[in-house]
Scaffold this active site. Structure first.
Site, PDB file in Angstrom:
ATOM      1  CE  LYS A 305      -3.588 -46.167  -5.370  1.00 24.60           C
ATOM      2  NZ  LYS A 305      -3.956 -46.562  -6.734  1.00 24.60           N
ATOM      3  CG  PHE A 306       6.196 -49.409  -5.323  1.00 24.88           C
ATOM      4  CD1 PHE A 306       6.580 -50.740  -5.410  1.00 24.88           C
ATOM      5  CD2 PHE A 306       6.142 -48.654  -6.489  1.00 24.88           C
ATOM      6  CE1 PHE A 306       6.914 -51.311  -6.639  1.00 24.88           C
ATOM      7  CE2 PHE A 306       6.471 -49.206  -7.721  1.00 24.88           C
ATOM      8  CZ  PHE A 306       6.860 -50.542  -7.795  1.00 24.88           C
TER       9      PHE A 306
END
Length: 476
Positions: A305-306
């Site tokens: 989940k950058f």
């Protein structure tokens, strides 16, 4: 006095029949106005109407379910359903852009016959507006029953559309009874008969036919459309292994993760990791997991989940102690920081043939990834379709921005055999619901498998349910 005469007098007594000059839904002016919304305040009258409606039908009018035309006929249909033990369906007049977004609510089977119940018919337009979505979901509609027929072309208009109208009370009979019982003057009856003579056939406003559902493309066709090599590979794996199951391997240690990956590997197309929760992570973890993935032919999805700016995520992706780029086929990212995040990840991922999933929706209660945020994710994905291979989504079938290209893969978290939730806001849906109703492709299952007594057997059950749902969707 007959039962029908008594019913007409009751309707007049409660003010449901009014005389004067009234504009109707069809646009014409009428000397009589019938307002049957009042009957909900008279339970005994409502019950009487409902019982008489059904008993007045001929034996030829057979049906499996009933549906009342919104809104006045809904209470009539409800009493009919409850009193006679007949299943009822509800047609939404306004389809919601959230939830299941269904036009027809209730349990039914394709090719069942539905009886439409209406309170009043003039042109028949409202009955046709209800018949269209019923037919669109595979139900047969051949009969409609109405309390009062205004005798202005409704019967003929419905017949032209394959629906036979059964009427309890004809408007001319109602006026005749009211005159005979001294409730109205002769002039009122004459006036009404003249009006009906001049307005024998009220045209039906054009009823917009529901757009035909686009044909559901199978994974083989969609693989050919995908512009991302990992997207193509995932489609191919799903086809060859006949699985659309992703295991969310949220376990406590790297050793546990490698163990469960080997056990359930034959059942999955994708393994989702959270590498930063593993206290015993070592530099060779990636190569060990990679070997298991190659052995069982599944892909690795690091659920990182950058969310930072492009330059930062580039370093997070390639460097640090985890070196995600080296071993993960797929990563994901929020779009909160804008399209630059995709540019940064693409800079490192594209040369390695990796793929990116954008978080268009989330499965936790109260999350903010909705509406315009989802639309923005779709727009960014479209601009980077060579690297973005799909979405983390919850209900793509309901997206306001429309269903996205079939080349994109939808993966949905929060899947269990039974709907529900947990104490921390996670919302669960069933494999069948996620695939056939919500428009997803891959079911992501975590605790339902890893907490099971036999994870491999449970994974097989999820695999079968998910794949059968996919086959059902393709056959629609």
């Amino acid at each position: 006095m007959s039962a029908m005469e008594a019913l007409i007098l009751q309707l007049h007594e409660i003010g449901a029949v009014k005389f004067g000059n009234f504009k109707l839904k069809s646009g014409i002016f009428s000397p009589v106005y019938i307002d049957l919304r009042l009957i909900v305040s008279y339970p005994s009258l409502l019950t009487q109407i409902s019982q008489t409606l059904i008993s007045s039908l001929p034996p030829s009018a057979t049906f499996d379910v009933v549906c009342g035309v919104p809104y006045t006929a809904l209470p009539i249909a409800t009493v009919v359903s409850v009193s006679n033990g007949i299943p009822m369906l509800m047609r939404r007049k306004e389809i919601k852009d959230y939830g299941t977004s269904k036009a027809i609510e209730g349990i039914f089977e394709k090719d069942q016959t539905c009886l439409i119940i209406e309170d009043l018919v003039t042109s028949g337009a409202s009955v046709l507006e209800t018949a269209a979505p019923l037919r669109a979901v595979g139900l047969k509609v051949s009969d409609a029953v109405v309390l009062i027929d205004r005798q202005q072309g409704g019967r003929e208009n419905l017949a032209e559309n394959g629906i036979k109208l059964h009427s309890m009370i004809m408007l001319t009979d109602m006026v005749r009874v009211l005159k005979e019982k001294g409730k109205i003057e002769v002039e009122v009856e004459v006036n009404l008969l003249k009006f009906l003579e001049e307005n024998r056939r009220v045209s039906v406003p054009s009823v917009e036919k529901p757009k035909p559902k686009p044909r559901v493309l199978g994974f083989k066709e969609r693989s050919e459309l995908s512009k991302n090599p990992t997207g193509k590979k995932l489609f191919d794996i799903m086809l060859k292994k006949e699985t659309n199951l992703c295991l969310a391997a949220d376990v406590g240690t790297a050793a546990e993760l490698l163990d469960i990956a080997d056990k359930v590997g034959p059942e999955i197309c994708l393994l989702k990791t959270h590498v930063d929760i593993l206290p015993d992570f070592t530099p060779d973890f990636g190569s060990k997991l990679r070997a298991i993935a190659d052995k069982h032919k599944f892909l690795i999805f690091e659920d990182r989940k950058f969310a930072d700016i492009g330059n930062t995520v580039t370093m997070q992706y390639e460097g640090g102690i985890f070196k995600i780029l080296e071993w993960a086929d797929i990563i994901n990212a929020h779009v909160i920081s804008g399209p630059g995040i995709v540019d940064g990840l693409k800079l490192k991922g594209m040369p390695r043939g990796r793929g990116l999933l954008l978080l268009a929706e989330m499965s936790s209660a109260g999350n903010l990834a909705t509406g315009d945020y989802t639309a923005a994710a779709v727009k960014i994905a479209d601009a980077h379709s060579d690297f973005v291979m799909g979405f983390i989504s919850v209900n793509p079938a309901s997206w306001k921005c429309g269903y996205v290209y079939p080349s994109m893969i939808h993966a949905t978290p929060g899947v269990q055999m039974v709907k529900g939730g947990d104490a921390l806001g996670q919302q669960y849906n069933t494999p069948h619901s996620v695939i056939t109703e919500r428009g997803s492709d891959i079911i992501i299952v975590g605790r339902g498998i890893i907490k099971a007594e036999n994870p491999a057997e449970t994974a097989h059950e999820y695999r079968v349910q998910g794949w059968n749902a996919y086959l059902e969707k393709c056959s629609q």
